[in-house]
Each structure stands twice: as C-alpha cells, then as structure tokens.
Design a protein around this motif. Structure first.
Motif, short mmCIF file in Angstrom:
data_model
loop_
_atom_site.label_atom_id
_atom_site.label_comp_id
_atom_site.label_asym_id
_atom_site.label_seq_id
_atom_site.Cartn_x
_atom_site.Cartn_y
_atom_site.Cartn_z
N LEU A 23 -22.97 -65.42 58.39
CA LEU A 23 -22.77 -65.28 56.95
C LEU A 23 -23.48 -66.38 56.19
N ILE A 24 -24.03 -66.02 55.06
CA ILE A 24 -24.72 -66.97 54.19
C ILE A 24 -23.89 -67.12 52.93
N ASN A 25 -23.59 -68.35 52.56
CA ASN A 25 -22.79 -68.64 51.39
C ASN A 25 -23.72 -68.92 50.20
N ARG A 26 -23.53 -68.19 49.10
CA ARG A 26 -24.30 -68.43 47.87
C ARG A 26 -23.36 -68.37 46.69
N ASN A 27 -23.75 -69.05 45.62
CA ASN A 27 -22.96 -69.06 44.40
C ASN A 27 -23.50 -68.05 43.41
N ARG A 34 -18.46 -70.03 38.05
CA ARG A 34 -19.18 -70.02 39.32
C ARG A 34 -18.22 -69.69 40.46
N THR A 35 -18.65 -68.77 41.31
CA THR A 35 -17.86 -68.41 42.49
C THR A 35 -18.81 -68.22 43.66
N SER A 36 -18.29 -68.28 44.86
CA SER A 36 -19.17 -68.15 46.03
C SER A 36 -18.88 -66.85 46.76
N LEU A 37 -19.93 -66.33 47.36
CA LEU A 37 -19.85 -65.13 48.18
C LEU A 37 -20.44 -65.45 49.54
N ARG A 38 -19.83 -64.94 50.59
CA ARG A 38 -20.36 -65.09 51.94
C ARG A 38 -20.73 -63.71 52.45
N LEU A 39 -22.03 -63.47 52.59
CA LEU A 39 -22.54 -62.18 53.03
C LEU A 39 -23.60 -62.39 54.11
N GLU A 40 -23.83 -61.36 54.89
CA GLU A 40 -24.91 -61.38 55.86
C GLU A 40 -26.25 -61.37 55.12
N ALA A 46 -30.19 -56.62 50.34
CA ALA A 46 -29.87 -55.34 49.71
C ALA A 46 -29.39 -55.55 48.27
N LEU A 47 -28.55 -56.54 48.06
CA LEU A 47 -28.04 -56.82 46.72
C LEU A 47 -29.18 -57.22 45.78
N GLN A 48 -30.09 -58.03 46.27
CA GLN A 48 -31.24 -58.44 45.46
C GLN A 48 -32.14 -57.24 45.15
N VAL A 78 -18.51 -56.17 46.83
CA VAL A 78 -19.97 -56.17 46.89
C VAL A 78 -20.45 -55.32 48.07
N ARG A 79 -19.82 -55.48 49.22
CA ARG A 79 -20.21 -54.69 50.40
C ARG A 79 -20.02 -53.20 50.15
N VAL A 80 -18.89 -52.82 49.56
CA VAL A 80 -18.62 -51.41 49.27
C VAL A 80 -19.62 -50.88 48.24
#
Length: 121
Positions: A23-27, A34-40, A46-48, A78-80
C-alpha cells in the motif's frame, strides 16, 4: 507474556515471515481538510487516470467520492468507485461510446469508411 510453541513471543514469527505492505500512503485534501489514503499503486494509477479523463483534480475527485459514498471508509469508497467506473466503461455501451466493442472492427487510421467519405470536402 504469551509465547508460541517454540518458546518465542507470539507475533515475533509472524512479523519475520510477513511480506511488506504494497500500500502507498498519499494525502488528499477534501473540503479544505487534509486526509490520507492507503491504496495499491495500481489503484493510485487508476484514480489518476479517471481524474484526467474527467478533467478533474485528484482532490476534487476524492471529494466527490467522499460526498456520495456509502462505504465505511474513504479508502473503501475510492476502491468501489474505481471498480464501478471501469465496470461501466467495460459494458457494450461504454465501449461503443469510445469506439470499442460490438462486432465491427474499428477502422484503421488512414482508411476511408462510408462515414468519413461523406464528411470530406
């Protein structure tokens, strides 16, 4: 202190054999916070890609997802959202909207089709 059968501490053997997180953590900033998300990595890509396709920033896209999600966390939302976005794109109508799918092969660049012949002057 609890121990496993080999006399060591519980969890010590698990920690030694577990793989590092992928998992990669980004804000992201949502409604000025500001909040953080941990996604593959693939999920971040895909989000970008969705943000680019929708002519939006990553932050605004996450804000939209947050305001409409029913999942328990923003990360799950976000994943859904990503899955739903690409599932819609994978339908026949979604493919047809971007020139994919159906039974007809797309015209090759530089070849004339009946629709392109009529539009040329």
């Amino acid at each position: 202190m609890a121990s496993n059968q080999k006399g060591g501490r519980l969890g010590a053997s698990v920690a030694a054999t577990s793989k590092p997180s992928t998992l990669i953590n980004r804000n992201v900033t949502i409604k000025g916070r500001r909040t953080s998300l941990r996604l593959e990595a693939m999920m971040w890509d895909a989000l970008q890609e969705i943000a680019i396709r929708e002519r939006s920033s990553l932050h605004l896209l996450c804000e939209k997802i947050d305001s409409t999600r029913s999942e328990s966390s923003l990360t799950a939302g976000v994943r859904v959202f990503i899955l739903g976005y690409f599932r819609i794109a994978a339908t026949e109508a979604g493919h047809a909207g971007v020139g994919h799918g159906g039974l007809k092969a797309p015209a090759r660049p530089g070849t004339k089709t009946s629709s392109s012949e009529g539009s040329q002057a």
